[in-house]
Design a protein around this motif. Structure first.
Motif, short mmCIF file in Angstrom:
data_model
loop_
_atom_site.label_atom_id
_atom_site.label_comp_id
_atom_site.label_asym_id
_atom_site.label_seq_id
_atom_site.Cartn_x
_atom_site.Cartn_y
_atom_site.Cartn_z
N SER A 1 -16.86 12.53 -19.00
CA SER A 1 -17.70 11.42 -18.56
C SER A 1 -19.02 11.40 -19.33
O SER A 1 -19.52 10.33 -19.72
CB SER A 1 -17.97 11.51 -17.06
OG SER A 1 -18.86 12.56 -16.74
N VAL A 2 -19.58 12.59 -19.57
CA VAL A 2 -20.82 12.69 -20.34
C VAL A 2 -20.59 12.28 -21.79
O VAL A 2 -21.41 11.58 -22.39
CB VAL A 2 -21.38 14.13 -20.27
CG1 VAL A 2 -22.59 14.28 -21.19
CG2 VAL A 2 -21.74 14.50 -18.84
N VAL A 3 -19.46 12.69 -22.36
CA VAL A 3 -19.12 12.33 -23.74
C VAL A 3 -19.00 10.81 -23.87
O VAL A 3 -19.50 10.21 -24.83
CB VAL A 3 -17.81 13.01 -24.17
CG1 VAL A 3 -17.32 12.45 -25.52
CG2 VAL A 3 -17.99 14.52 -24.26
N VAL A 4 -18.35 10.18 -22.89
CA VAL A 4 -18.19 8.72 -22.91
C VAL A 4 -19.55 8.03 -22.87
O VAL A 4 -19.80 7.08 -23.62
CB VAL A 4 -17.32 8.26 -21.72
CG1 VAL A 4 -17.40 6.74 -21.55
CG2 VAL A 4 -15.87 8.68 -21.93
N LEU A 5 -20.45 8.53 -22.01
CA LEU A 5 -21.77 7.92 -21.91
C LEU A 5 -22.58 8.13 -23.18
O LEU A 5 -23.24 7.19 -23.68
CB LEU A 5 -22.51 8.50 -20.70
CG LEU A 5 -23.91 7.94 -20.44
CD1 LEU A 5 -23.89 6.42 -20.35
CD2 LEU A 5 -24.49 8.53 -19.16
N LEU A 6 -22.54 9.34 -23.74
CA LEU A 6 -23.27 9.59 -24.98
C LEU A 6 -22.69 8.79 -26.13
O LEU A 6 -23.43 8.35 -27.03
CB LEU A 6 -23.23 11.09 -25.31
CG LEU A 6 -24.17 11.97 -24.49
CD1 LEU A 6 -23.92 13.45 -24.81
CD2 LEU A 6 -25.63 11.63 -24.78
N LEU A 7 -21.38 8.58 -26.12
CA LEU A 7 -20.74 7.75 -27.15
C LEU A 7 -21.28 6.33 -27.09
O LEU A 7 -21.59 5.73 -28.13
CB LEU A 7 -19.23 7.75 -26.95
CG LEU A 7 -18.41 6.92 -27.94
CD1 LEU A 7 -18.50 7.53 -29.34
CD2 LEU A 7 -16.94 6.85 -27.49
N LYS A 8 -21.40 5.81 -25.89
CA LYS A 8 -21.93 4.46 -25.71
C LYS A 8 -23.38 4.39 -26.19
O LYS A 8 -23.77 3.46 -26.91
CB LYS A 8 -21.86 4.07 -24.22
CG LYS A 8 -22.52 2.75 -23.86
CD LYS A 8 -22.50 2.53 -22.35
CE LYS A 8 -23.28 1.31 -21.95
NZ LYS A 8 -22.59 0.04 -22.22
N ILE A 9 -24.19 5.36 -25.81
CA ILE A 9 -25.61 5.33 -26.12
C ILE A 9 -25.89 5.62 -27.59
O ILE A 9 -26.66 4.91 -28.25
CB ILE A 9 -26.38 6.32 -25.22
CG1 ILE A 9 -26.35 5.83 -23.76
CG2 ILE A 9 -27.82 6.48 -25.69
CD1 ILE A 9 -27.00 6.80 -22.79
N HIS A 10 -25.26 6.67 -28.10
CA HIS A 10 -25.57 7.10 -29.47
C HIS A 10 -24.90 6.25 -30.53
O HIS A 10 -25.52 5.88 -31.54
CB HIS A 10 -25.15 8.57 -29.66
CG HIS A 10 -25.46 9.10 -31.03
ND1 HIS A 10 -26.73 9.35 -31.47
CD2 HIS A 10 -24.63 9.42 -32.07
CE1 HIS A 10 -26.70 9.81 -32.71
NE2 HIS A 10 -25.44 9.85 -33.10
N THR A 11 -23.62 5.88 -30.30
CA THR A 11 -22.87 5.14 -31.31
C THR A 11 -23.15 3.64 -31.25
O THR A 11 -23.44 3.01 -32.27
CB THR A 11 -21.36 5.39 -31.15
OG1 THR A 11 -21.11 6.80 -31.17
CG2 THR A 11 -20.59 4.70 -32.26
N ILE A 12 -23.08 3.07 -30.05
CA ILE A 12 -23.28 1.63 -29.90
C ILE A 12 -24.75 1.28 -29.79
O ILE A 12 -25.14 0.12 -29.94
CB ILE A 12 -22.49 1.13 -28.66
CG1 ILE A 12 -21.02 1.52 -28.77
CG2 ILE A 12 -22.60 -0.39 -28.51
CD1 ILE A 12 -20.19 1.11 -27.59
N LYS A 13 -25.58 2.29 -29.53
CA LYS A 13 -27.02 2.09 -29.34
C LYS A 13 -27.31 1.14 -28.17
O LYS A 13 -28.12 0.23 -28.28
CB LYS A 13 -27.67 1.55 -30.63
CG LYS A 13 -27.57 2.51 -31.81
CD LYS A 13 -28.40 3.75 -31.58
CE LYS A 13 -28.46 4.66 -32.81
NZ LYS A 13 -27.17 5.21 -33.20
N SER A 14 -26.60 1.37 -27.08
CA SER A 14 -26.78 0.53 -25.91
C SER A 14 -26.63 1.35 -24.63
O SER A 14 -25.79 2.24 -24.55
CB SER A 14 -25.73 -0.59 -25.90
OG SER A 14 -25.77 -1.30 -24.67
N CYS A 15 -27.50 1.05 -23.66
CA CYS A 15 -27.36 1.66 -22.33
C CYS A 15 -27.23 0.56 -21.28
O CYS A 15 -27.54 0.79 -20.11
CB CYS A 15 -28.54 2.58 -22.03
SG CYS A 15 -30.15 1.75 -21.94
N ALA A 16 -26.80 -0.62 -21.71
CA ALA A 16 -26.61 -1.73 -20.79
C ALA A 16 -25.63 -1.34 -19.69
O ALA A 16 -24.57 -0.79 -19.96
CB ALA A 16 -26.10 -2.96 -21.53
N GLY A 17 -26.00 -1.62 -18.45
CA GLY A 17 -25.14 -1.30 -17.32
C GLY A 17 -25.29 0.11 -16.80
O GLY A 17 -24.67 0.48 -15.81
#
Length: 215
Positions: free
Chosen positions: A15-31
């Motif tokens: 779950s942490v990897v998925v969140l970091l993937l969203k934040i670091h790779t996509i550069k988004s924390c929307a939602g």
């Protein structure tokens, strides 16, 4: 360590990897709720104060370091990264998380196994983790479009807690004298908070629809 404990830990880590993937790779924390991430950082900071004084195993120590490091990294990204912080839904993420912190600390002072600073803080972390997801669930109900990574992140968090419930059941029947009422009751409360989300997540997945929660 039984299989449910190991799967629970790996699911939590995923779950942490998925969140970091969203934040670091996509550069988004929307939602993503910053309030929930700050609560998790506080949970790990107060739970793992014994990291250098009480050694259980190398696995245990490594997992503690990972969750401490990643939780504060996520908070830093959402607060200070010049691109990521611009995607934060500040207007929607308005749940007053101190309303969770204060009652949990008061409860830890009243109901704990021993009255020592480390034990009170550990108990506080257990109570706080049970409700830390609440700001995130509130934010999801206010958000019209929930992307796949955010939905998967929350689902994995709930699955981790469900697997831990199975772990406790196995330990109850296989370990003589195993009783952890504070942890058990808090875990049941935490899992129950995910019930509504699980229902809509699975329903949308089966119907191949975009995840959405009723407001």
């Amino acid at each position: 360590m039984n299989i449910f404990r190991l799967c629970g830990d790996m699911t939590h880590l995923l779950s942490v990897v998925v969140l970091l993937l969203k934040i670091h790779t996509i550069k988004s924390c929307a939602g993503i709720s910053l309030k929930t991430q700050e609560l998790y950082a506080l949970v790990f900071a107060t739970r793992y104060l014994d990291i250098f004084t009480h050694h259980v195993s190398l696995y245990n120590t490594v997992m503690k370091i990972i969750f401490l490091g990643t939780s504060f990294t996520i908070v830093w990204y959402m607060r200070h990264h010049k691109v990521v912080r611009q995607t934060y839904d500040k207007e929607q993420d308005t749940f007053k998380h101190y309303m969770l912190i204060i009652p949990c600390f008061a409860l830890a002072l009243l109901i704990k196994t021993k009255f020592t600073p480390l034990e009170v803080l550990w108990t506080f972390s257990i109570y706080l983790e049970a409700v830390a997801i609440f700001p995130q669930l509130v934010l999801l109900q206010r958000t019209k479009n929930i992307d796949n990574l955010t939905g998967n992140y929350v689902f994995l968090l709930g699955a981790y807690r469900g697997l831990y419930l199975l772990n406790w059941i196995v330990r109850y029947f296989t370990e003589k004298g195993y009783r952890q009422w504070i942890t058990w009751i808090s875990g049941i409360v935490q899992t129950a908070l995910y019930a509504d989300f699980f229902y809509y997540y699975i329903k949308c997945w089966r119907n191949n629809e975009k995840l959405h929660l009723p407001s």
